[in-house]
Each structure stands twice: as C-alpha cells, then as structure tokens.
Design an enzyme around this catalytic site. Structure first.
Site, PDB file in Angstrom:
ATOM      1  N   TYR A  33      -0.887  -0.634   2.355  1.00  0.00           N
ATOM      2  CA  TYR A  33      -1.267   0.309   3.471  1.00  0.00           C
ATOM      3  C   TYR A  33      -2.270   1.068   3.160  1.00  0.00           C
ATOM      4  CZ  TYR A  33       0.812   4.225   0.559  1.00  0.00           C
ATOM      5  OH  TYR A  33       1.127   5.038  -0.639  1.00  0.00           O
ATOM      6  N   ARG A  52     -10.647  -0.939   0.291  1.00  0.00           N
ATOM      7  CA  ARG A  52      -9.456  -0.744  -0.544  1.00  0.00           C
ATOM      8  C   ARG A  52      -8.381  -1.801   0.055  1.00  0.00           C
ATOM      9  NH1 ARG A  52      -6.898   4.456  -2.737  1.00  0.00           N
ATOM     10  NH2 ARG A  52      -6.256   4.533  -0.641  1.00  0.00           N
ATOM     11  N   ARG A 101      14.746 -15.464   5.502  1.00  0.00           N
ATOM     12  CA  ARG A 101      14.492 -14.675   4.476  1.00  0.00           C
ATOM     13  C   ARG A 101      14.310 -15.667   3.161  1.00  0.00           C
ATOM     14  NH1 ARG A 101      17.438 -12.784  -0.201  1.00  0.00           N
ATOM     15  NH2 ARG A 101      16.494 -10.976  -1.389  1.00  0.00           N
ATOM     16  N   LYS A 150      -2.298  -1.015  -3.259  1.00  0.00           N
ATOM     17  CA  LYS A 150      -1.585   0.008  -2.517  1.00  0.00           C
ATOM     18  C   LYS A 150      -0.369  -0.752  -1.571  1.00  0.00           C
ATOM     19  CE  LYS A 150      -2.882   4.291  -0.195  1.00  0.00           C
ATOM     20  NZ  LYS A 150      -1.758   5.122  -0.999  1.00  0.00           N
ATOM     21  N   GLU A 182      -0.585   9.476 -13.064  1.00  0.00           N
ATOM     22  CA  GLU A 182      -1.411   9.851 -11.696  1.00  0.00           C
ATOM     23  C   GLU A 182       0.075  10.725 -11.366  1.00  0.00           C
ATOM     24  OE1 GLU A 182      -2.328   6.716  -8.973  1.00  0.00           O
ATOM     25  OE2 GLU A 182      -0.716   5.379  -9.907  1.00  0.00           O
TER      26      GLU A 182
HETATM   27  N1  PDD Z   1      -1.217   8.180  -1.212  1.00  0.00           N
HETATM   28  N2  PDD Z   1      -2.460   7.635  -6.273  1.00  0.00           N
HETATM   29  C1  PDD Z   1      -1.280   7.209  -5.571  1.00  0.00           C
HETATM   30  C2  PDD Z   1      -0.086   6.694  -6.299  1.00  0.00           C
HETATM   31  C3  PDD Z   1      -1.301   7.522  -4.229  1.00  0.00           C
HETATM   32  O1  PDD Z   1      -0.131   7.153  -3.295  1.00  0.00           O
HETATM   33  C4  PDD Z   1      -2.570   7.944  -3.639  1.00  0.00           C
HETATM   34  C5  PDD Z   1      -2.602   7.934  -2.243  1.00  0.00           C
HETATM   35  C6  PDD Z   1      -3.484   8.370  -4.424  1.00  0.00           C
HETATM   36  C7  PDD Z   1      -4.810   8.728  -3.967  1.00  0.00           C
HETATM   37  O2  PDD Z   1      -5.536   7.727  -3.186  1.00  0.00           O
HETATM   38  P1  PDD Z   1      -6.353   8.318  -2.061  1.00  0.00           P
HETATM   39  O3  PDD Z   1      -7.507   9.404  -2.484  1.00  0.00           O
HETATM   40  O4  PDD Z   1      -7.090   7.055  -1.694  1.00  0.00           O
HETATM   41  O5  PDD Z   1      -5.595   8.911  -0.787  1.00  0.00           O
HETATM   42  C8  PDD Z   1      -3.340   8.203  -6.066  1.00  0.00           C
HETATM   43  C9  PDD Z   1      -1.293   8.237   0.101  1.00  0.00           C
HETATM   44  C10 PDD Z   1      -2.301   9.622   0.458  1.00  0.00           C
HETATM   45  C11 PDD Z   1       0.153   8.651   0.641  1.00  0.00           C
HETATM   46  O6  PDD Z   1       0.542   7.454   0.169  1.00  0.00           O
HETATM   47  O7  PDD Z   1       0.448   8.901   1.675  1.00  0.00           O
END
Ligand code: PDD
Length: 286
Positions: A33, A52, A101, A150, A182
């Site tokens: 996503y 990304r 599945r 992601k 993070e």
């Molecule tokens: N999350 N680290 C993690 C684990 C994240 O899920 C996100 C973003 C970031 C920051 O990435 P970016 O700057 O590209 O948004 C770092 C999004 C916003 C979410 O899951 O809603």
C-alpha cells in the site's frame, strides 16, 4: 460517509465497492500500500510514493496493476470526485483473487486487485497535535525482517498503537537490539545541537518518502544529518525528537517513556522543518 472509491478500474459509491473473500490481500496480507497526502487539493510527493509502490511490488514478484500515468490520473480523479482539499489517498494493491486459498502464488493470469479511497482531514496541515507534540512509549520491535516493503501486514503496528493508547500517549517507537528502529507508522529522529540523527536505510525500516524530503531540506538548511541507530536513553537526553510520515508530516516528539525530551515542548528544529516541509511540498504538489 458516502465516498466514491476506486476498485479495479471503476469509480463506485463505497457501499457498492467489493473485493472477493478469496483475495490474497484478505486471506494472506499479500498486498502492498501507499498513503499520499493531499494539500490544497494536490498530491504531496506523488512521484516518491509511486516509485516506492513499484519497489514494494517488485520485491514481492507482483505485477504492477497500471502505469504511473494511470495511477496519477486515478489519484487526481478521487480528489476531485470526493472534493478533497486536505486529506489522504490510501492505495492498496494485492496479488488478487486466485479463486481458492493456497500458499502458492497464483500464476500471472490472476490480475492484481487495486483499491483506493480518500480520507478527508480538513486540518491535516494545521493538526493540533503538531502544536503540543507526540508522547511516545518504547516497545520491542517484533515485526518481520522486510520492513522496507510497505505491506499491509499491520497487526503489530496496530497493537503498538493500542499499547500507546492504553499508556495514555500518542504512539510507540519500536526498539530492536537496544536501538530505535521507527514508530508504528512513521520514521523516528533525534536532534542534538545542529545534528539530526535518524536510523540508516536498511530492511529494518520503511524507507519513508517524507524522510527523504525532510533530510534533503534539512541538509539545504545547513543541518548536519547523521544516519545511524540511536537508543531510547540517547533520545531522552536529546535536545529534540520528532517523527515523520505522509500522515503527520513532521511531528515533534516531546516525551519518551514518561521522560520529557528537551523542554518537553515542540522544539525549534522540528517546528522549522515542519514549516519548510509544508512550504516546499505545497510548491511541488501535483
Ligand atoms: N505509514 N515507517 C512506517 C512503519 C510507516 O508505516 C510509515 C508510513 C512511515 C513513513 O513513510 P512515509 O513518509 O512514506 O509516509 C515509516 C503510513 C502513513 C500509514 O501506514 O498510514
């Protein structure tokens, strides 16, 4: 709510938008996503998010569901159809519906599922939390080893958010081998003097799109940027701390595990970086 959402090429009222129970996103969390913020009805850092997305897809051997031009047109259309001035667009691509599945990936004839919807957040740029800052707790990072992809496997980050809520704070920062990786859904930083310190990019963390822009602006504003791990103790003793993500831009962090960071109020560096980020990104918005 009665949003218009996007599903596999169609723009539909949200109540009519459907995905199969056999979809691998639903059964296996087999999907990726992106979250792109919208300011003044325009997309922030769209190219970074599109890039990304392709990287996440290719790391998982998933086909791209459409071209970047189509992706941009679809994002813009959702903004218009839903009258979004400030908010976010959530985009999800899964490995699709193989009709049953199985742990085996389906063959290439199974088309990816692509879904996108808007979230209207009228005060996104002017969020009250940015004025008071986030309080965070630290929790162990027990996520899988490919956090640079992601994926929609967000159960533990979601549990981390609930742990923070239970503790009466805003977010959790993950810690692995004694160092911060993070936040639950954001990248983590500390400030010491003129130096901004944040973990280096490996598979331990998501390569934040906001992070890349903020570090570029920080360097241009003559801050020194050091990419290395830091501990919770170092963060608590720092002048400032902050988090970044598309959903929060630059968010000051004023307390970690019950201990105030710096003055316990949003600091000048995080405040300035937030201002620069919003100014510059608004100018470059699509
Ligand atoms: N999350 N680290 C993690 C684990 C994240 O899920 C996100 C973003 C970031 C920051 O990435 P970016 O700057 O590209 O948004 C770092 C999004 C916003 C979410 O899951 O809603």
């Amino acid at each position: 709510m009665n949003r218009t959402v996007y599903v596999n090429g169609d723009y539909l009222p949200e109540a009519e938008a459907k995905v199969s129970v056999f979809d691998r996103g639903f059964l296996m969390a087999d999907g990726v996503y992106e979250v792109t913020s919208v300011l003044d009805g325009k997309l922030i850092d769209f190219d970074g998010h599109a890039k990304r997305l392709h990287r996440s897809l290719s790391e998982l051997d998933m086909a791209a569901p459409c071209t970047d031009e189509e992706l941009l047109a679809m994002h813009r259309e959702l903004v218009v159809l839903n009258g979004i001035d400030q908010g976010m667009i959530y985009l999800q691509v899964t490995r699709g519906n193989p009709g049953d599945r199985s742990f085996v990936f389906p063959d290439a004839s199974v088309k990816p599922t692509i879904v996108a919807f808007t979230q209207n957040i009228p005060n996104l740029a002017d969020a009250p939390a940015a004025k008071t800052g986030f309080k965070v707790i630290s929790i162990p990072d027990i996520r899988w080893g490919r956090r640079d992809i992601k994926t929609v496997q967000l159960l533990y980050p979601s549990m981390g958010k609930m742990m923070a809520k239970k503790a009466g704070v805003d977010d959790s920062w993950f810690v692995e081998d004694g160092a911060v990786t993070e936040g639950t859904s954001n990248n983590a930083y500390i400030v010491k003097g003129n130096k901004i310190i944040t973990r280096q990019l490996t598979s331990d963390i998501l390569h934040g799109i906001t992070r890349a822009s903020v570090l570029r602006f920080a360097a241009e504003a003559q801050f020194e940027v050091e990419e290395r791990p830091f501990t919770i103790a170092e963060a608590q003793a720092a002048d400032e701390a902050f988090s970044t993500a598309a959903s929060i831009f630059v968010m000051p962090v004023v307390e970690i595990d019950g201990q105030a960071v710096g003055t316990g109020k949003p600091g000048p560096v995080a405040t300035r970086l937030r201002e620069i980020y919003l100014d510059e990104m608004r100018k470059a918005a699509l």
